[in-house]
Design a protein around this motif. Structure first.
Motif, PDB file in Angstrom:
ATOM      1  N   GLY A   1       1.525   5.084  12.694  1.00 56.30           N
ATOM      2  CA  GLY A   1       2.162   3.760  12.796  1.00 56.30           C
ATOM      3  C   GLY A   1       1.937   2.642  11.743  1.00 56.30           C
ATOM      4  O   GLY A   1       2.946   2.092  11.247  1.00 56.30           O
ATOM      5  N   CYS A   2       0.865   2.754  11.344  1.00 51.32           N
ATOM      6  CA  CYS A   2       0.146   1.877  10.316  1.00 51.32           C
ATOM      7  C   CYS A   2       1.140   2.019   8.969  1.00 51.32           C
ATOM      8  O   CYS A   2       1.446   1.254   8.263  1.00 51.32           O
ATOM      9  N   VAL A   3       1.032   3.408   8.784  1.00 49.48           N
ATOM     10  CA  VAL A   3       1.523   3.799   7.349  1.00 49.48           C
ATOM     11  C   VAL A   3       3.029   3.547   7.477  1.00 49.48           C
ATOM     12  O   VAL A   3       3.736   3.307   6.440  1.00 49.48           O
ATOM     13  N   GLU A   4       3.702   3.820   8.505  1.00 50.62           N
ATOM     14  CA  GLU A   4       5.172   3.813   8.588  1.00 50.62           C
ATOM     15  C   GLU A   4       5.644   2.473   8.365  1.00 50.62           C
ATOM     16  O   GLU A   4       6.476   2.020   7.611  1.00 50.62           O
ATOM     17  N   GLY A   5       4.754   1.256   8.895  1.00 48.09           N
ATOM     18  CA  GLY A   5       4.861  -0.216   8.556  1.00 48.09           C
ATOM     19  C   GLY A   5       4.910  -0.337   7.229  1.00 48.09           C
ATOM     20  O   GLY A   5       5.596  -1.190   6.808  1.00 48.09           O
ATOM     21  N   LEU A   6       3.784   0.160   6.861  1.00 46.07           N
ATOM     22  CA  LEU A   6       3.649  -0.241   5.222  1.00 46.07           C
ATOM     23  C   LEU A   6       4.979   0.228   4.528  1.00 46.07           C
ATOM     24  O   LEU A   6       5.377  -0.690   3.371  1.00 46.07           O
TER      25      LEU A   6
ATOM     26  N   THR B   1       5.017   1.061  -5.634  1.00 44.24           N
ATOM     27  CA  THR B   1       5.951   0.193  -6.489  1.00 44.24           C
ATOM     28  C   THR B   1       5.935   0.360  -8.001  1.00 44.24           C
ATOM     29  O   THR B   1       6.556  -0.294  -8.859  1.00 44.24           O
ATOM     30  N   CYS B   2       4.741   1.249  -8.274  1.00 45.49           N
ATOM     31  CA  CYS B   2       4.862   1.761  -9.666  1.00 45.49           C
ATOM     32  C   CYS B   2       4.885   3.282 -10.020  1.00 45.49           C
ATOM     33  O   CYS B   2       4.135   3.674 -10.911  1.00 45.49           O
ATOM     34  N   GLY B   3       5.773   4.017  -9.160  1.00 49.47           N
ATOM     35  CA  GLY B   3       5.833   5.396  -9.420  1.00 49.47           C
ATOM     36  C   GLY B   3       5.708   6.329  -8.268  1.00 49.47           C
ATOM     37  O   GLY B   3       6.017   7.451  -8.098  1.00 49.47           O
ATOM     38  N   ALA B   4       4.523   5.868  -7.303  1.00 47.20           N
ATOM     39  CA  ALA B   4       4.423   6.816  -6.379  1.00 47.20           C
ATOM     40  C   ALA B   4       5.498   6.919  -5.172  1.00 47.20           C
ATOM     41  O   ALA B   4       6.251   6.093  -4.791  1.00 47.20           O
ATOM     42  N   ASN B   5       5.472   8.340  -4.502  1.00 42.81           N
ATOM     43  CA  ASN B   5       6.626   8.556  -3.448  1.00 42.81           C
ATOM     44  C   ASN B   5       5.848   9.450  -2.225  1.00 42.81           C
ATOM     45  O   ASN B   5       6.560  10.205  -1.492  1.00 42.81           O
ATOM     46  N   VAL B   6       4.439   9.303  -2.126  1.00 46.63           N
ATOM     47  CA  VAL B   6       3.988  10.055  -0.946  1.00 46.63           C
ATOM     48  C   VAL B   6       2.797   9.556  -0.643  1.00 46.63           C
ATOM     49  O   VAL B   6       2.003   8.681  -1.271  1.00 46.63           O
ATOM     50  N   ILE B   7       2.460   9.605   0.490  1.00 48.08           N
ATOM     51  CA  ILE B   7       1.045   8.921   1.194  1.00 48.08           C
ATOM     52  C   ILE B   7       0.555  10.181   2.096  1.00 48.08           C
ATOM     53  O   ILE B   7       1.214  10.902   2.873  1.00 48.08           O
ATOM     54  N   MET B   8      -0.572  10.326   2.093  1.00 49.95           N
ATOM     55  CA  MET B   8      -1.228  11.368   3.070  1.00 49.95           C
ATOM     56  C   MET B   8      -2.354  10.672   3.913  1.00 49.95           C
ATOM     57  O   MET B   8      -3.631  10.757   3.672  1.00 49.95           O
ATOM     58  N   PRO B   9      -1.629  10.269   5.123  1.00 54.62           N
ATOM     59  CA  PRO B   9      -2.645   9.830   6.221  1.00 54.62           C
ATOM     60  C   PRO B   9      -3.476  10.764   6.749  1.00 54.62           C
ATOM     61  O   PRO B   9      -3.246  11.911   6.811  1.00 54.62           O
ATOM     62  N   ASN B  10      -4.651  10.268   7.113  1.00 58.59           N
ATOM     63  CA  ASN B  10      -5.683  11.372   7.818  1.00 58.59           C
ATOM     64  C   ASN B  10      -5.547  11.510   9.099  1.00 58.59           C
ATOM     65  O   ASN B  10      -5.100  10.633  10.091  1.00 58.59           O
TER      66      ASN B  10
ATOM     67  N   GLU C   1      -9.640   4.792  12.616  1.00 56.76           N
ATOM     68  CA  GLU C   1      -8.168   4.988  13.299  1.00 56.76           C
ATOM     69  C   GLU C   1      -7.774   6.277  13.655  1.00 56.76           C
ATOM     70  O   GLU C   1      -8.005   7.209  12.936  1.00 56.76           O
ATOM     71  N   GLU C   2      -7.448   6.295  15.024  1.00 55.37           N
ATOM     72  CA  GLU C   2      -7.251   7.695  15.400  1.00 55.37           C
ATOM     73  C   GLU C   2      -5.860   8.040  14.678  1.00 55.37           C
ATOM     74  O   GLU C   2      -5.004   6.933  14.285  1.00 55.37           O
ATOM     75  N   PRO C   3      -5.385   9.306  14.820  1.00 58.97           N
ATOM     76  CA  PRO C   3      -4.193   9.676  14.077  1.00 58.97           C
ATOM     77  C   PRO C   3      -2.937   8.849  14.315  1.00 58.97           C
ATOM     78  O   PRO C   3      -1.883   8.689  13.535  1.00 58.97           O
ATOM     79  N   GLU C   4      -2.719   8.869  15.728  1.00 61.48           N
ATOM     80  CA  GLU C   4      -1.630   7.847  16.077  1.00 61.48           C
ATOM     81  C   GLU C   4      -1.554   6.492  15.547  1.00 61.48           C
ATOM     82  O   GLU C   4      -0.425   6.217  15.088  1.00 61.48           O
TER      83      GLU C   4
END
Ligand code: SAH
Ligand code: SF4
Length: 386
Positions: free
Chosen positions: A345-350, A308-317, A338-341
């Motif tokens: 899901g967690c990141v998409e929810g976020l 919410t202050c500029g970022a537009n990428v997330i790098m899940p493990n 946390e396994e990749p699956e």
């Protein structure tokens, strides 16, 4: 509800000089692809809001510029941490070669291929292959793996393997690697040399120059809160990033690791990191800016705040859980169990909870190629300033 725009006006109570710098930054970067020509003093001001209102306006401006320039989509890059062997001895990093407590692992090419396939099946359109600086993986062998990934999976490949020879970079590019992530770490050459024994900022910049020449999309960036770093150093970091004209800029807090020489130091703060992300967005409007895992590791809401202050990428493990505890560059890294699956899901929810969407494309750079400055001019400029 009235749509939020920069033109709706700023809050009252901002210092006139802060407001002037913010207006300069936001007006230009809100409307044009190339960033505003903020000078050192303006960047210094923006990095140091003195009231809650000033900080809120900085973050609001960065968020609006992000929305205008790169939209509401968040790009996901799945990261595979395939080896924790490292020939370097960076004072800040848990993987440093002197850390005898670390259990070392190396995934073979077949295993990396399996993990890549699993990540692609989960929908990742970019895979990041990351490791310590590990010469066990030769240029040609890695090139064969990269070639196979590019032929058989529909993904962009980002490499993050540290400093290697120009020949290695070249054969990986020929095999199809699209991007390379090599943070400059700090733009202060003395601090760089102190923290990375035997290494020099100029050599790291030389690598970035080669990568540019080989037409990789390049990612760079720095840590915030390193011992010996001042806000003036952060200004230099941002100016260097502007010179490099990187397609991606990763800015995360330094987090002290107990098995390194920097164990007793305090780390970078959430606020200082968010301010850097926000000013980076204003200065580099079309650059991809990750909400870093490091930020999420020191604050459970850290990645949401950065988004919410500029970022537009997330790098899940996407590294299998069995290896994650041994890839602790810094302690308490996010999602160790946390396994990749699950991470996906967690990141998409976020992302959805913030009213944003998950990008479905590869998320190549938004920079128009004609506007990407020649690397030579950028790096010569940096050399001049050292
Ligand atoms: N070996 C490669 C890639 C792995 S390290 C390289 O060094 O480029 C990836 C990143 O981890 C580094 O660029 C650095 O910015 C970050 N890092 C290392 N130690 C850290 C720490 N203690 N806190 C936060 N980030 C750290
Ligand atoms: Fe190795 Fe990278 Fe860690 Fe330095 S930061 S010790 S190069 S893994």
């Amino acid at each position: 509800m009235r749509e939020q725009t920069l033109e709706n006006g700023w809050r009252t109570g901002l210092r006139p000089e802060f407001l002037a710098a913010l207006e300069h930054a936001a007006a230009v970067s809100g409307s044009k692809d190339d960033g505003p020509d903020l000078d050192q003093e303006e960047i210094l001001l923006l990095l140091q809001p003195t009231t809650a209102d000033e900080q809120a306006e900085l973050f609001r401006a960065a968020d609006l510029v992000r929305a205008r320039q790169v939209g509401d989509e968040v790009h996901l890059r799945g990261i595979i941490e395939f080896s924790n062997y490292c020939r370097c001895d960076c004072a800040y990093c848990g993987l440093r070669r002197s850390n005898a407590k670390l259990k070392r692992y190396r995934l073979d090419y077949g295993e990396i291929w399996q993990i890549a396939g699993r990540a692609a099946a989960l929908g990742y359109r970019t895979l990041v292959l990351q490791s310590g600086e590990d010469p066990w993986y030769t240029g040609p062998d890695l090139a064969r793996l990269i070639g196979r990934i590019k032929r058989e999976l529909e993904v962009a490949v980002t490499l993050s393997l540290g400093e290697r020879s120009r020949e290695d970079y070249e054969c990986w590019r020929e095999a199809g690697a699209d991007r390379y992530l090599l943070k400059h770490e700090t733009a202060d050459p003395e601090l760089f040399a102190r923290l990375r024994p035997g290494c020099f900022l100029e050599e790291r910049l030389q690598c970035l120059f080669w990568l540019r020449e080989l037409s990789y999309q390049i990612g760079s960036g720095n840590m915030v809160g390193l011992p010996g770093q001042s806000v003036a150093t952060l200004v230099r970091d941002l100016l260097l990033l502007r010179e490099l004209d990187a397609e991606m800029v990763g800015i995360g807090p330094f987090i002290p690791h107990c098995d390194t020489p920097l164990a007793g130091n305090s780390g970078g703060s959430v606020t200082a990191t968010l301010r850097m992300v926000a000013v980076a967005r204003l200065l580099l409007p079309t650059t991809h800016l990750p909400a870093t895992t490091a930020l999420g590791s020191i604050d459970p809401e850290g990645r949401q705040k950065a988004l919410t202050c500029g970022a537009n990428v997330i790098m899940p493990n996407v590294t299998p859980v069995a290896y994650r505890p041994d890839y602790q560059i810094y302690p308490n890294k996010l999602c160790l169990g946390e396994e990749p699956e699950h991470c996906r899901g967690c990141v998409e929810g976020l992302i959805r909870a913030l009213g944003r969407t998950v990008a479905q494309d590869r998320g190549d750079s938004r920079k128009r190629k004609s506007e990407v400055r020649s690397p030579r001019s950028g790096l010569e400029g940096s050399r001049r300033s050292f």
